[in-house]
Design a protein around this motif. Structure first.
Motif, PDB file in Angstrom:
ATOM      1  N   ALA A 313       0.838  -1.206   0.000  1.00 30.83           N
ATOM      2  CA  ALA A 313       0.000   0.000   0.000  1.00 30.83           C
ATOM      3  C   ALA A 313       0.869   1.251   0.000  1.00 30.83           C
ATOM      4  O   ALA A 313       0.558   2.234  -0.678  1.00 30.83           O
ATOM      5  CB  ALA A 313      -0.937  -0.012   1.203  1.00 30.83           C
ATOM      6  N   LEU A 314       1.965   1.214   0.746  1.00 30.05           N
ATOM      7  CA  LEU A 314       2.866   2.380   0.770  1.00 30.05           C
ATOM      8  C   LEU A 314       3.436   2.637  -0.625  1.00 30.05           C
ATOM      9  O   LEU A 314       3.476   3.780  -1.094  1.00 30.05           O
ATOM     10  CB  LEU A 314       3.993   2.163   1.790  1.00 30.05           C
ATOM     11  CG  LEU A 314       3.592   2.279   3.275  1.00 30.05           C
ATOM     12  CD1 LEU A 314       4.675   1.705   4.180  1.00 30.05           C
ATOM     13  CD2 LEU A 314       3.287   3.729   3.663  1.00 30.05           C
ATOM     14  N   SER A 315       3.864   1.556  -1.305  1.00 31.21           N
ATOM     15  CA  SER A 315       4.408   1.703  -2.667  1.00 31.21           C
ATOM     16  C   SER A 315       3.376   2.343  -3.592  1.00 31.21           C
ATOM     17  O   SER A 315       3.704   3.167  -4.437  1.00 31.21           O
ATOM     18  CB  SER A 315       4.776   0.331  -3.250  1.00 31.21           C
ATOM     19  OG  SER A 315       5.811  -0.239  -2.507  1.00 31.21           O
ATOM     20  N   LYS A 352      -8.233  14.755  11.708  1.00 30.81           N
ATOM     21  CA  LYS A 352      -9.388  15.596  11.391  1.00 30.81           C
ATOM     22  C   LYS A 352      -9.935  15.274  10.000  1.00 30.81           C
ATOM     23  O   LYS A 352     -11.101  14.962   9.841  1.00 30.81           O
ATOM     24  CB  LYS A 352      -8.982  17.073  11.471  1.00 30.81           C
ATOM     25  CG  LYS A 352     -10.178  18.007  11.678  1.00 30.81           C
ATOM     26  CD  LYS A 352      -9.747  19.406  12.084  1.00 30.81           C
ATOM     27  CE  LYS A 352      -8.889  20.043  10.992  1.00 30.81           C
ATOM     28  NZ  LYS A 352      -8.420  21.396  11.379  1.00 30.81           N
ATOM     29  N   SER A 353      -9.052  15.300   9.012  1.00 28.75           N
ATOM     30  CA  SER A 353      -9.581  15.212   7.654  1.00 28.75           C
ATOM     31  C   SER A 353      -9.741  13.781   7.151  1.00 28.75           C
ATOM     32  O   SER A 353     -10.626  13.499   6.359  1.00 28.75           O
ATOM     33  CB  SER A 353      -8.689  16.006   6.689  1.00 28.75           C
ATOM     34  OG  SER A 353      -7.413  15.409   6.618  1.00 28.75           O
ATOM     35  N   GLU A 354      -8.892  12.873   7.631  1.00 26.02           N
ATOM     36  CA  GLU A 354      -8.946  11.520   7.063  1.00 26.02           C
ATOM     37  C   GLU A 354      -9.127  10.411   8.100  1.00 26.02           C
ATOM     38  O   GLU A 354      -9.228   9.241   7.746  1.00 26.02           O
ATOM     39  CB  GLU A 354      -7.671  11.245   6.239  1.00 26.02           C
ATOM     40  CG  GLU A 354      -7.527  12.103   4.984  1.00 26.02           C
ATOM     41  CD  GLU A 354      -8.410  11.592   3.824  1.00 26.02           C
ATOM     42  OE1 GLU A 354      -9.033  10.518   3.966  1.00 26.02           O
ATOM     43  OE2 GLU A 354      -8.462  12.286   2.790  1.00 26.02           O
ATOM     44  N   LYS A 355      -9.154  10.791   9.366  1.00 30.73           N
ATOM     45  CA  LYS A 355      -9.342   9.796  10.429  1.00 30.73           C
ATOM     46  C   LYS A 355      -8.359   8.628  10.318  1.00 30.73           C
ATOM     47  O   LYS A 355      -8.766   7.456  10.227  1.00 30.73           O
ATOM     48  CB  LYS A 355     -10.782   9.283  10.440  1.00 30.73           C
ATOM     49  CG  LYS A 355     -11.788  10.382  10.830  1.00 30.73           C
ATOM     50  CD  LYS A 355     -13.100   9.790  11.284  1.00 30.73           C
ATOM     51  CE  LYS A 355     -13.978  10.856  11.929  1.00 30.73           C
ATOM     52  NZ  LYS A 355     -15.202  10.313  12.477  1.00 30.73           N
ATOM     53  N   ILE A 386      -5.670  -1.660   6.446  1.00 24.39           N
ATOM     54  CA  ILE A 386      -4.324  -1.211   6.068  1.00 24.39           C
ATOM     55  C   ILE A 386      -4.391  -0.524   4.704  1.00 24.39           C
ATOM     56  O   ILE A 386      -3.860   0.572   4.520  1.00 24.39           O
ATOM     57  CB  ILE A 386      -3.330  -2.401   6.062  1.00 24.39           C
ATOM     58  CG1 ILE A 386      -3.037  -2.828   7.516  1.00 24.39           C
ATOM     59  CG2 ILE A 386      -2.039  -2.021   5.337  1.00 24.39           C
ATOM     60  CD1 ILE A 386      -2.223  -4.105   7.648  1.00 24.39           C
ATOM     61  N   GLU A 387      -5.067  -1.151   3.754  1.00 23.60           N
ATOM     62  CA  GLU A 387      -5.158  -0.538   2.420  1.00 23.60           C
ATOM     63  C   GLU A 387      -5.869   0.801   2.459  1.00 23.60           C
ATOM     64  O   GLU A 387      -5.375   1.801   1.928  1.00 23.60           O
ATOM     65  CB  GLU A 387      -5.858  -1.503   1.453  1.00 23.60           C
ATOM     66  CG  GLU A 387      -4.919  -2.639   1.097  1.00 23.60           C
ATOM     67  CD  GLU A 387      -5.530  -3.669   0.155  1.00 23.60           C
ATOM     68  OE1 GLU A 387      -6.504  -3.333  -0.525  1.00 23.60           O
ATOM     69  OE2 GLU A 387      -5.004  -4.792   0.135  1.00 23.60           O
ATOM     70  N   GLN A 388      -7.016   0.835   3.143  1.00 23.95           N
ATOM     71  CA  GLN A 388      -7.762   2.089   3.267  1.00 23.95           C
ATOM     72  C   GLN A 388      -6.979   3.153   4.017  1.00 23.95           C
ATOM     73  O   GLN A 388      -6.946   4.316   3.624  1.00 23.95           O
ATOM     74  CB  GLN A 388      -9.053   1.853   4.047  1.00 23.95           C
ATOM     75  CG  GLN A 388     -10.257   1.580   3.196  1.00 23.95           C
ATOM     76  CD  GLN A 388     -11.521   1.786   4.029  1.00 23.95           C
ATOM     77  OE1 GLN A 388     -11.619   2.721   4.826  1.00 23.95           O
ATOM     78  NE2 GLN A 388     -12.468   0.895   3.826  1.00 23.95           N
ATOM     79  N   ILE A 390      -3.723   3.471   4.611  1.00 27.66           N
ATOM     80  CA  ILE A 390      -2.536   3.995   3.929  1.00 27.66           C
ATOM     81  C   ILE A 390      -2.962   4.897   2.761  1.00 27.66           C
ATOM     82  O   ILE A 390      -2.302   5.910   2.476  1.00 27.66           O
ATOM     83  CB  ILE A 390      -1.612   2.841   3.476  1.00 27.66           C
ATOM     84  CG1 ILE A 390      -1.068   2.085   4.696  1.00 27.66           C
ATOM     85  CG2 ILE A 390      -0.445   3.373   2.620  1.00 27.66           C
ATOM     86  CD1 ILE A 390      -0.200   2.883   5.649  1.00 27.66           C
ATOM     87  N   ALA A 391      -4.075   4.569   2.127  1.00 27.12           N
ATOM     88  CA  ALA A 391      -4.596   5.460   1.073  1.00 27.12           C
ATOM     89  C   ALA A 391      -4.942   6.822   1.688  1.00 27.12           C
ATOM     90  O   ALA A 391      -4.604   7.878   1.135  1.00 27.12           O
ATOM     91  CB  ALA A 391      -5.819   4.836   0.408  1.00 27.12           C
ATOM     92  N   ARG A 392      -5.592   6.795   2.854  1.00 27.61           N
ATOM     93  CA  ARG A 392      -5.922   8.048   3.539  1.00 27.61           C
ATOM     94  C   ARG A 392      -4.653   8.836   3.883  1.00 27.61           C
ATOM     95  O   ARG A 392      -4.573  10.044   3.679  1.00 27.61           O
ATOM     96  CB  ARG A 392      -6.673   7.769   4.842  1.00 27.61           C
ATOM     97  CG  ARG A 392      -8.049   7.169   4.651  1.00 27.61           C
ATOM     98  CD  ARG A 392      -8.696   6.981   6.017  1.00 27.61           C
ATOM     99  NE  ARG A 392      -9.926   6.224   5.938  1.00 27.61           N
ATOM    100  CZ  ARG A 392     -10.719   5.991   6.988  1.00 27.61           C
ATOM    101  NH1 ARG A 392     -10.384   6.457   8.190  1.00 27.61           N
ATOM    102  NH2 ARG A 392     -11.827   5.303   6.848  1.00 27.61           N
ATOM    103  N   LEU A 393      -3.678   8.111   4.425  1.00 28.65           N
ATOM    104  CA  LEU A 393      -2.423   8.765   4.818  1.00 28.65           C
ATOM    105  C   LEU A 393      -1.735   9.377   3.598  1.00 28.65           C
ATOM    106  O   LEU A 393      -1.177  10.481   3.659  1.00 28.65           O
ATOM    107  CB  LEU A 393      -1.500   7.744   5.511  1.00 28.65           C
ATOM    108  CG  LEU A 393      -0.180   8.275   6.059  1.00 28.65           C
ATOM    109  CD1 LEU A 393      -0.427   9.304   7.169  1.00 28.65           C
ATOM    110  CD2 LEU A 393       0.683   7.131   6.605  1.00 28.65           C
ATOM    111  N   GLY A 394      -1.784   8.641   2.492  1.00 24.91           N
ATOM    112  CA  GLY A 394      -1.219   9.160   1.238  1.00 24.91           C
ATOM    113  C   GLY A 394      -1.871  10.485   0.862  1.00 24.91           C
ATOM    114  O   GLY A 394      -1.187  11.450   0.490  1.00 24.91           O
ATOM    115  N   ARG A 395      -3.199  10.555   0.992  1.00 21.96           N
ATOM    116  CA  ARG A 395      -3.896  11.804   0.655  1.00 21.96           C
ATOM    117  C   ARG A 395      -3.468  12.929   1.580  1.00 21.96           C
ATOM    118  O   ARG A 395      -3.216  14.052   1.138  1.00 21.96           O
ATOM    119  CB  ARG A 395      -5.419  11.599   0.750  1.00 21.96           C
ATOM    120  CG  ARG A 395      -5.997  10.824  -0.427  1.00 21.96           C
ATOM    121  CD  ARG A 395      -7.513  10.994  -0.531  1.00 21.96           C
ATOM    122  NE  ARG A 395      -8.250  10.388   0.575  1.00 21.96           N
ATOM    123  CZ  ARG A 395      -8.640   9.102   0.620  1.00 21.96           C
ATOM    124  NH1 ARG A 395      -8.343   8.274  -0.368  1.00 21.96           N
ATOM    125  NH2 ARG A 395      -9.315   8.641   1.658  1.00 21.96           N
TER     126      ARG A 395
END
Lengths: 403, 403
Positions: A313-315, A352-355, A386-388, A390-395
């Motif tokens: 997911a990080l990649s 706040k924005s992505e929980k 994890i997938e969700q 890390i996607a949030r963290l990416g955003r």
């Protein structure tokens, strides 16, 4: 009553840990948390513990389980640990083992045994936050332990102007927070440094059983025994734990080392809490004897898969300029952001924005540097989360980079 | 490895406790021991604990019992304690309670919170040996707390030349080792002294529930609240324990006091062992809720009868010139021999010639005086053994007096 007037000087170093405070915050619905480094309780060997607790209540076990016991710890548990240590290349007997209330207590006791105010403790930059909290009570100065390109011993000695260098603390495998290990060569170099400085090595092996790939490396204590001929001549104190394998809530860990140190730790334990809970020790001894290997076989593939999911997911999700570790075991991945970013601010935005939650990296640095890093734990999240997450963290990170 | 070179200065005060070393010695067949101050395990509420452990393994309890938990302690247990404290005249809420691993850990933490090296701790002469062991780690000086004819505050202040007086420690009821209590007037005088010195009071209430006769006296903390209007303005830290009532092996105790202190103790606990075992806390909460009063009703008459048997046997067997206390509760009677006698030598004779054990009094004195005194525990001996054992002790003492 003016408590400030009568507190010990060490009380000024009592501070709320960011991990613990966060653990309260992230209970909000919808938050995906990679913050706490905790095992997945769906993986606990519940049936085995049920059997263990039931057995504890039968006949003479009940009296023993509820009565005072010796400070050294429950003998059958120490004997089981002796067997495990032998498998790691550490020949010893039960007199080389003291049971502690988790390996956190081992760190507290070793700080207490070795540190007078102003003495120096060598720790990695970053290191386990709980080790800093435990040692802080004994008012040390920290210096940066460099395990790669080793600084000369003399430079550590000179830096320790207010006291004496007392020990080097590190987690040699899958360390909290970076997930990284040090290899055999680095372990040998560390032993050389410790010999030059005549200091102890505190080897935190909390994640020892959680290797997912790569070759097994002998613990520092094993290398020390090999070099010195006997555990009694070694300077390494190995801290083990059942918290990542069987159960953290039971608070059972141990120290393995030379008897001259273990006997002092026994006196320290006697003075500080008499002994660890008997029920806890008997239950862990019972479950470990019957099912430790089976339990490891059960949890390793689950955690390995979660690590793989997070790395994938990080990649996929991280923008250029973000780096992370690729640990061979444990529970953590360490993310390094561009120098100008601050992960404390990022966490606030992130919640706040992505929980999505993580631990800001500066929490793990003795000098509070490392603002551009953060710790992710994959152990207690489903692959979907994890997938969700890390996607949030990416955003969140892309947004921060853009602003 | 030269451990002596790297030990903290406090390590020089780590000494084997005579109680613990003796506990190993007295396992010989035929020895009647009045040494260890331990509850009779035949009186443990085994069935209730069996039910509690069984319940712990059901459904969601299991995950909670085996997982990490908060440092404050298990909330239902703290709430039960709040109810008990209210019955003692101590209104408080769960934020005024921290769960510790036995009250021994409470003493360790309070020493750690308040004592810097050279500070003064006021303790009774004699006092609880385990308190001295716990405090020793923080390198205090001891001064003699006089609760009867109180010394003026100024004399304590002047004696504390190397630091500051930080607290007065005492067990106000049925204290270990003498079995004696201090009355309401003495408690008020002690509060006055503490206010004059601006110090804390550590009230060790380990034996609180074991009153066999006499009137209930409000705890010092209750008097402090009455005077100050709220627990938040008090200086008394009340240390409670389940070790003498439900089970010592589970290691569950608590501190009750002002939130400004409790919150610091929570941080200290987080840094030193994260939290006390969850299973232990859940089991104690369950058994206390269902059966605490019933358990007290069960054990009190048994221990009262043993105290009475020992007092009667002492009257019958002791020669003139020997004095002893007549406690209203607890587990101990304190014997004072003529000045010229030494109870350490007496113990050696006693174990050899008559196979009867006790603890020499000097173990309980901060200055190691009190050679002519000894502690007898009646809690873990049958009436028959009490009669036989005191007869044996009478013979040993008469022999020593004659020689």
């Amino acid at each position: 009553m003016h408590w400030e007037n009568i507190l010990a000087t060490r009380a000024s170093r009592l501070k709320a840990s960011e991990i613990r405070e966060l653990l309260k915050l992230i209970g909000q619905p919808g938050v995906i948390s990679f913050a706490g480094g905790i095992p997945d309780d769906a993986l606990f060997p519940v049936t085995e513990f049920q059997q263990a607790f039931a057995a504890l209540c039968e006949g003479e076990n009940a009296s023993a389980a509820l009565q005072y016991a010796t400070s050294e710890g429950h003998l059958p548990l120490r004997q089981w640990i002796v067997g495990e240590m032998a498998k790691l290349g550490i020949p010893c007997d039960s007199g080389n083992i003291i049971i502690t209330s988790g390996s956190q207590q081992a760190l507290d006791y070793l700080g207490k045994l070795l540190l007078s105010p102003g003495d120096t403790a060598l720790v990695q930059w970053p290191t386990y936050l709980g080790a800093l909290s435990a040692f802080n009570a004994y008012e040390p100065v920290y210096d940066r332990l460099e395990t790669g390109a080793l600084r000369p011993a003399e430079s550590y000695r000179q830096a320790a102007s207010g006291g004496r260098v007392k020990f080097a603390y590190l987690s040699s495998e899958f360390c909290n927070p970076t997930g990284e290990s040090i290899d055999s060569k680095e372990r040998v170099r560390l032993l050389n440094l410790a010999r030059d400085l005549d200091i102890a090595i505190i080897e935190d092996a909390a994640y020892q059983s959680l290797r997912y790939d790569g070759e097994v490396i002998p613990p520092i204590l094993a290398l020390d025994i090999e070099r010195e001929g006997s555990i009694e001549a070694t300077r390494t104190l190995y801290c083990g734990s059942f918290s990542k394998t069987l159960s953290p809530g039971l608070r059972v860990g141990w120290v393995c080392g030379a008897k001259s140190v273990i006997s002092r730790l026994v006196l320290m334990k006697q003075a500080s809490d008499l002994h660890s809970g008997v029920v806890n020790q008997m239950a862990v001894a019972d479950v470990a004897t019957r099912a430790f290997d089976k339990q490891i076989e059960k949890i390793r593939p689950v955690y390995r898969q979660r690590r793989d999911s997070m790395l994938q997911a990080l990649s996929r999700e991280m923008p250029a300029g973000i780096n992370w570790t690729r640990p061979e075991g444990g529970m953590f991945i360490w993310l390094t952001l561009p120098d100008f970013m601050d992960s404390v601010g990022l966490l606030a935005d992130s919640l706040k924005s992505e929980k999505v939650a993580f631990i800001p990296g500066s929490a793990f640095f003795a000098d509070r540097s490392g603002a551009n890093s953060l710790r992710l734990s994959f152990s207690n999240s489903s692959e979907e989360n994890i997938e969700q997450g890390i996607a949030r963290l990416g955003r969140v990170i892309r947004q921060a980079l853009a602003s």
